[in-house]
Write a protein that holds these residues in place. Structure first.
Motif, short mmCIF file in Angstrom:
data_model
loop_
_atom_site.label_atom_id
_atom_site.label_comp_id
_atom_site.label_asym_id
_atom_site.label_seq_id
_atom_site.Cartn_x
_atom_site.Cartn_y
_atom_site.Cartn_z
N MET A 1 0.84 -1.20 0.00
CA MET A 1 0.00 0.00 0.00
C MET A 1 0.88 1.25 0.00
SD MET A 1 -1.34 -0.02 3.96
CE MET A 1 -0.22 -0.46 5.29
N LYS A 2 0.33 2.32 -0.53
CA LYS A 2 1.03 3.59 -0.59
C LYS A 2 0.12 4.69 -0.05
CE LYS A 2 3.68 6.53 -3.79
NZ LYS A 2 4.16 6.67 -5.19
N ILE A 3 0.69 5.55 0.79
CA ILE A 3 -0.09 6.56 1.50
C ILE A 3 0.28 7.96 0.99
CG2 ILE A 3 -0.79 7.41 3.77
CD1 ILE A 3 -1.17 4.34 3.32
N LEU A 29 5.98 6.05 9.29
CA LEU A 29 5.74 5.18 8.14
C LEU A 29 7.05 4.55 7.65
CD1 LEU A 29 2.94 6.44 8.32
CD2 LEU A 29 2.94 6.65 5.83
N ALA A 30 8.11 5.35 7.65
CA ALA A 30 9.41 4.82 7.23
C ALA A 30 9.87 3.70 8.17
CB ALA A 30 10.44 5.95 7.20
N GLU A 35 5.29 2.61 2.21
CA GLU A 35 5.56 3.59 1.15
C GLU A 35 4.61 4.77 1.29
OE1 GLU A 35 6.18 3.75 -3.72
OE2 GLU A 35 5.27 1.98 -2.78
N TYR A 36 5.16 5.98 1.15
CA TYR A 36 4.31 7.17 1.22
C TYR A 36 4.83 8.22 0.24
CZ TYR A 36 7.96 9.57 3.93
OH TYR A 36 9.14 10.14 4.33
N THR A 37 3.97 9.21 -0.01
CA THR A 37 4.33 10.34 -0.85
C THR A 37 3.72 11.60 -0.26
OG1 THR A 37 4.20 11.30 -3.07
CG2 THR A 37 2.30 9.98 -2.35
N ASP A 42 1.08 11.99 -7.28
CA ASP A 42 1.51 10.59 -7.31
C ASP A 42 0.31 9.66 -7.14
OD1 ASP A 42 4.08 11.41 -7.57
OD2 ASP A 42 4.67 11.03 -5.49
N ASP A 43 0.49 8.41 -7.53
CA ASP A 43 -0.53 7.40 -7.28
C ASP A 43 -0.44 6.97 -5.81
OD1 ASP A 43 -2.63 5.71 -7.85
OD2 ASP A 43 -1.31 4.03 -8.37
N TYR A 44 -1.56 6.57 -5.24
CA TYR A 44 -1.59 6.16 -3.84
C TYR A 44 -2.86 5.35 -3.59
CZ TYR A 44 -4.91 10.05 -3.47
OH TYR A 44 -5.99 10.88 -3.65
N ASP A 45 -2.92 4.73 -2.41
CA ASP A 45 -4.09 3.93 -2.03
C ASP A 45 -4.96 4.61 -0.99
OD1 ASP A 45 -3.40 1.42 -3.53
OD2 ASP A 45 -1.63 1.55 -2.24
N ILE A 46 -4.32 5.36 -0.09
CA ILE A 46 -5.06 6.04 0.98
C ILE A 46 -4.64 7.50 1.05
CG2 ILE A 46 -5.50 6.13 3.48
CD1 ILE A 46 -4.82 3.16 3.63
#
Length: 335
Positions: A1-3, A29-30, A35-37, A42-46
């Motif tokens: 997942m990416k946040i 998160l790290a 994974e975060y942005t 950017d693309d992300y899930d949440i």
């Protein structure tokens, strides 16, 4: 997942508690390899949204249109908006309505303490709410003799000077009026209030206090970061935070992590995680604050600094990262 960690106006909030919360979320998160942005492109899930600026509604609408889940991090309440900026009390009811509107659009809400959770539930918000501390970077606030030396040199303190510090914006809500009154009653000690807010944005009486109408033993150095402020946290004789309303108080966590003797106002946000004479000292008014600070400096109260450090350790960046992971996994399972 990416946040997507979304903070509107990053530069503007960088010196505030929300700005520190941003850094803590990134580190949390790290620590878990999540994974975060920070880029909305950017693309992300949440979408993990943290601010209530003008762009907030658009970000939520965009996330919804793309089938993304939305978590709102509720750092703000009507209660902690009051007694801050000029006209904040007049604006507060409208601010509350906006908070309810925005928070109500999330799949899940995170807020720093059980107290702030109870406030949001009292607003009639029915979205599921989790209480998760903003966390603390323990390594940054370890006891450090070199940082203490830099702090004392920065302020040209004498060996025998006793120093009481506070960190916060120049708001009535933060207890600045009581801080000044306590300093007046304790002229033999130095009082340092770290922090900054544009002076044009606060009422004239507070502006005058900061610029000219304060006792000689009070210092307003503005925003200070790095080794000097870290040395102040572990090298002062007491941390005095008379705030009247908080959603958590990151600076309190920083003081606890620094093995500091902490004096706070006895307000609901600190229940149950801060206990009087166990990991801090609580006062209700100027008379009690003066008594507690005198006794701390003269070693007439127990040293609760180790218990305070243990309280901070329970809110380490790694611990918060684990809690956030669980919440992200929970929200992804929602229909």
């Amino acid at each position: 997942m990416k946040i997507l960690l979304y903070f509107e106006g990053e530069k503007m909030i960088s010196k505030s508690g929300v700005g520190r919360a941003m850094k803590h979320q990134m580190a949390a998160l790290a620590s878990q390899g999540i994974e975060y942005t920070l880029s909305a492109d950017d693309d992300y899930d949440i979408l993990h949204i943290n601010t209530v600026g003008l762009n907030s509604s658009y970000m939520i609408k965009k996330a919804r249109s793309q089938g993304k889940k939305v978590i709102y991090h509720a750092h703000s309440t009507e209660e902690d908006f009051r007694n801050s900026f000029t006209f904040s009390n007049q604006i507060a009811p409208f601010f509350k309505k906006r908070l309810c509107y925005l928070y109500g659009k999330a799949d899940m809400i995170i807020t720093p303490t059980p107290y702030s959770k109870s406030l949001l539930e009292g607003y009639g918000i029915t979205v599921p709410i989790h209480a998760v501390s903003n966390g603390i970077d323990l390594q940054r606030f370890n006891y450090n003799e070199e940082k203490i030396r830099l702090f004392r040199e920065f302020f040209k303190l004498h060996k025998d000077d006793k120093v009481i510090i506070c960190v916060g914006l120049f708001f009535v809500r933060k207890g600045i009026l009581d801080f000044i009154e306590v300093a007046k009653r304790m002229p033999e000690y130095k009082f340092i209030w770290f922090g900054h807010v544009p002076l044009y944005s606060i009422p004239k009486n507070i502006r005058d206090i900061v610029t000219k109408d304060h006792p000689e033993n009070v210092i307003f150095p503005g925003y200070v970061n790095g080794p000097v402020i870290e040395g102040a946290f572990c090298g002062a004789d007491a941390f005095f935070f008379p705030s009247m309303e908080e959603t958590e108080g990151i600076v309190v966590l920083e003081a606890l992590a620094s093995y500091q003797q902490v004096v706070v106002r006895d307000i609901p946000v600190y229940n149950p995680w801060l206990q009087d004479h166990v990991n801090c000292f609580k006062g209700k008014n100027v008379d009690e604050f003066v008594m507690l600070l005198h006794k701390i400096i003269h070693k007439q109260l127990p040293d609760v600094s180790k218990n305070g450090r243990r309280t901070a350790e329970q809110r380490s960046i790694t611990a918060i990262g684990k809690e956030l992971r669980n919440i992200y996994e929970e929200v992804l399972k929602l229909p």
